[in-house]
Motif scaffolding. Structure first.
Motif, PDB file in Angstrom:
ATOM      1  N   GLY A   1       0.387  -1.072   0.270  1.00 61.44           N
ATOM      2  CA  GLY A   1      -0.372  -0.043   0.018  1.00 61.44           C
ATOM      3  C   GLY A   1       0.836   1.398   0.076  1.00 61.44           C
ATOM      4  O   GLY A   1       1.794   0.996  -0.688  1.00 61.44           O
ATOM      5  N   VAL A   2      -0.401   2.490   0.248  1.00 61.26           N
ATOM      6  CA  VAL A   2       1.010   3.616   0.176  1.00 61.26           C
ATOM      7  C   VAL A   2       0.136   4.309   1.323  1.00 61.26           C
ATOM      8  O   VAL A   2      -1.014   4.385   1.930  1.00 61.26           O
ATOM      9  CB  VAL A   2       0.628   4.295  -1.687  1.00 61.26           C
ATOM     10  CG1 VAL A   2       0.603   3.927  -2.741  1.00 61.26           C
ATOM     11  CG2 VAL A   2      -0.562   5.169  -1.294  1.00 61.26           C
ATOM     12  N   SER A   3       1.057   5.768   2.075  1.00 59.59           N
ATOM     13  CA  SER A   3      -0.042   6.290   2.784  1.00 59.59           C
ATOM     14  C   SER A   3      -0.738   6.928   1.994  1.00 59.59           C
ATOM     15  O   SER A   3      -1.322   6.951   0.671  1.00 59.59           O
ATOM     16  CB  SER A   3       1.569   7.631   3.145  1.00 59.59           C
ATOM     17  OG  SER A   3       1.360   7.993   2.405  1.00 59.59           O
ATOM     18  N   ILE A   4      -1.581   7.292   3.073  1.00 56.40           N
ATOM     19  CA  ILE A   4      -2.469   8.514   2.773  1.00 56.40           C
ATOM     20  C   ILE A   4      -2.103   9.727   2.286  1.00 56.40           C
ATOM     21  O   ILE A   4      -3.331  10.262   1.403  1.00 56.40           O
ATOM     22  CB  ILE A   4      -3.498   8.437   4.508  1.00 56.40           C
ATOM     23  CG1 ILE A   4      -4.227   7.357   4.312  1.00 56.40           C
ATOM     24  CG2 ILE A   4      -5.029   9.554   4.189  1.00 56.40           C
ATOM     25  CD1 ILE A   4      -4.661   7.040   6.492  1.00 56.40           C
ATOM     26  N   ASP A   5      -1.370  10.390   2.600  1.00 54.82           N
ATOM     27  CA  ASP A   5      -0.895  11.312   1.763  1.00 54.82           C
ATOM     28  C   ASP A   5      -0.862  10.940   0.731  1.00 54.82           C
ATOM     29  O   ASP A   5      -0.993  12.023   0.000  1.00 54.82           O
ATOM     30  CB  ASP A   5       0.483  11.920   2.518  1.00 54.82           C
ATOM     31  CG  ASP A   5      -0.066  12.539   4.172  1.00 54.82           C
ATOM     32  OD1 ASP A   5      -1.206  13.199   4.629  1.00 54.82           O
ATOM     33  OD2 ASP A   5       0.915  12.722   4.716  1.00 54.82           O
TER      34      ASP A   5
END
Length: 434
Positions: free
Chosen positions: A184-188
């Motif tokens: 996954g990736v960060s919410i930012d």
């Protein structure tokens, strides 16, 4: 969310257990089965799987929800066909799993493609058959999806897998939702994707995805992760972004150690989803794997010999780490019991297999009624990540798989032949240069 009124008779069944005292599993006498079929072999209860599906479907009543079985947990075609017949879709992580799912009768619109390393060929193949959704895990993957969808003249539906940085309190090797994990990736970063999604002419970025790990035995990690996803969903909607799908992942734990593991119920888990996503009007996707099949499977194995060591006694089985890797890979506990109900004094054993690795150990210091060569043992809760992680290490053939169903059984994978094991190998005859 739209209401789906569906009856689920499977939820009313009583799940069969592998009862060592009577040697029965889903109405099948395991002693007699092992006289007909040589050990080691995996046996799965169709009734137990149907019950788990029914429990989850009943808990989800009233939600616009789709269950997508995590194929990596058990990709046997008979298991996938059972899932398809119950209306369950597939969560896949490879082209091979996609082909298995389609072959088993799962329609493309019930298949989601997860995984951090999808190749261009895999993405193109999934676009060609029209799978439901891609769970995208990096910006490079998003751009690749855009390029390949444009080349085919189709629009891909996509969800961004957000990493909520939540500790699932599970084994480090099956934790996937912390910032240090590869998934996954960060919410930012996800926020930037949505801000720029107008540039995506052939990707409909309208979903969120989260999965924080496996074998989770408490509700709090789910609650915290879904709260963070829900906050992000509400923020995106306020900014004018439609979110038509939220994939809440999987991770529900099961009982590997009787009396110690206390799994959460399907209804309690779904209540966490309902609370976190209150007011959400899109579709909810779920990706259970272990929860649906682990406790529905057992590994039958015989004692080859009892070896007296200097400090301990070893119980040597005909099953090995190539048949069940979890104890070697994760130091995982599996309950191990004799099939016979003969009364014998308890003895402490290290329970091992015949593979030439010290790690080929199923249990250390385990108390069992005294065993002798030829005794039949049951290794429990092997229906998930048993055969799916199996290998031919030490040139041992892949084990037989058997499906049990209310007193009947069917071989759903025969033991691998030696000729099949070496079929792709050949002498070096045709030498070439680059």
């Amino acid at each position: 969310m739209p209401t789906q009124k569906t009856s689920h008779p499977a939820a009313q069944e009583t799940a069969p257990e592998a009862n060592s005292a009577h040697g029965m599993f889903d109405g099948v006498d395991l002693q007699r089965l092992a006289e007909r079929i040589p050990t080691p072999f995996h046996a799965y209860s169709a009734s137990a799987i149907r019950q788990r599906i029914g429990e989850l479907q009943a808990a989800l009543a009233g939600l616009d929800a789709t269950i997508c079985f995590a194929v990596k947990a058990n990709p046997n075609l008979a298991i996938l066909q059972l899932m398809a017949n119950a209306g369950v879709g597939a969560d896949i992580v490879s082209a091979g799993e996609m082909r298995r799912s389609l072959h088993a009768g799962m329609p493309p619109e019930r298949i989601v493609f997860s995984g951090v390393g999808k190749s261009a060929d895999e993405i193109a193949g999934a676009l060609a058959v029209g799978i439901h959704r891609f769970n995208v895990e990096s910006h490079d993957e998003l751009l690749t999806l855009q390029r390949l969808a444009e080349a085919q003249g189709v629009t891909a539906r996509a969800a961004v897998r957000v990493n909520p940085d939540v500790d699932a309190h599970t084994h480090a090797k099956i934790s996937t939702g912390k910032a240090e994990n590869k998934f996954g990736v960060s919410i930012d970063e996800a926020r930037r994707w949505f801000a720029e999604r107008g540039r995506l002419s052939h990707v409909q970025l309208d979903g969120l995805h989260v999965h924080i790990g496996s074998q989770i035995l408490t509700l709090e990690p789910f609650r915290l992760a879904l709260q963070r996803v829900a906050e992000f969903w509400r923020e995106l909607e306020q900014d004018g972004h439609s979110i038509n799908s939220i994939d809440v992942g999987g991770g529900l734990g099961v009982s590997y150690r009787a009396g110690t593991d206390q799994p959460v119920s399907a209804s309690d888990y779904v209540n966490v989803i309902r609370t976190a996503l209150a007011g959400y009007k899109g579709r909810v996707l779920l990706e259970p794997g272990r929860y649906l099949v682990a406790e529905a499977g057992v590994l039958l194995t015989r004692v080859i010999r009892v070896k007296a060591g200097v400090e301990r006694q070893f119980l040597v089985l005909d099953a090995a780490m190539n048949d069940l890797q979890r104890p070697s890979l994760y130091d995982a506990w599996h309950d191990i019991v004799p099939v016979s109900n003969a009364s014998r004094p308890l003895t402490t054993y290290d329970i091992v297999g015949p593979v030439c690795e010290t790690g080929d150990t199923f249990a250390r210091g385990r108390e069992l009624p005294g065993c002798a060569p030829g005794d039949l043992l049951l290794i429990k809760a092997t229906g998930a990540y048993g055969t799916s992680m199996a290998s031919t290490y030490n040139s041992r053939p892949l084990a037989i798989e058997i499906l049990l169903n209310q007193g009947r059984y069917a071989v759903v994978r025969r033991r691998q032949h030696f000729e099949e094991m070496i079929a792709g190998e050949q002498p070096a005859r045709n030498w070439e240069t680059t």
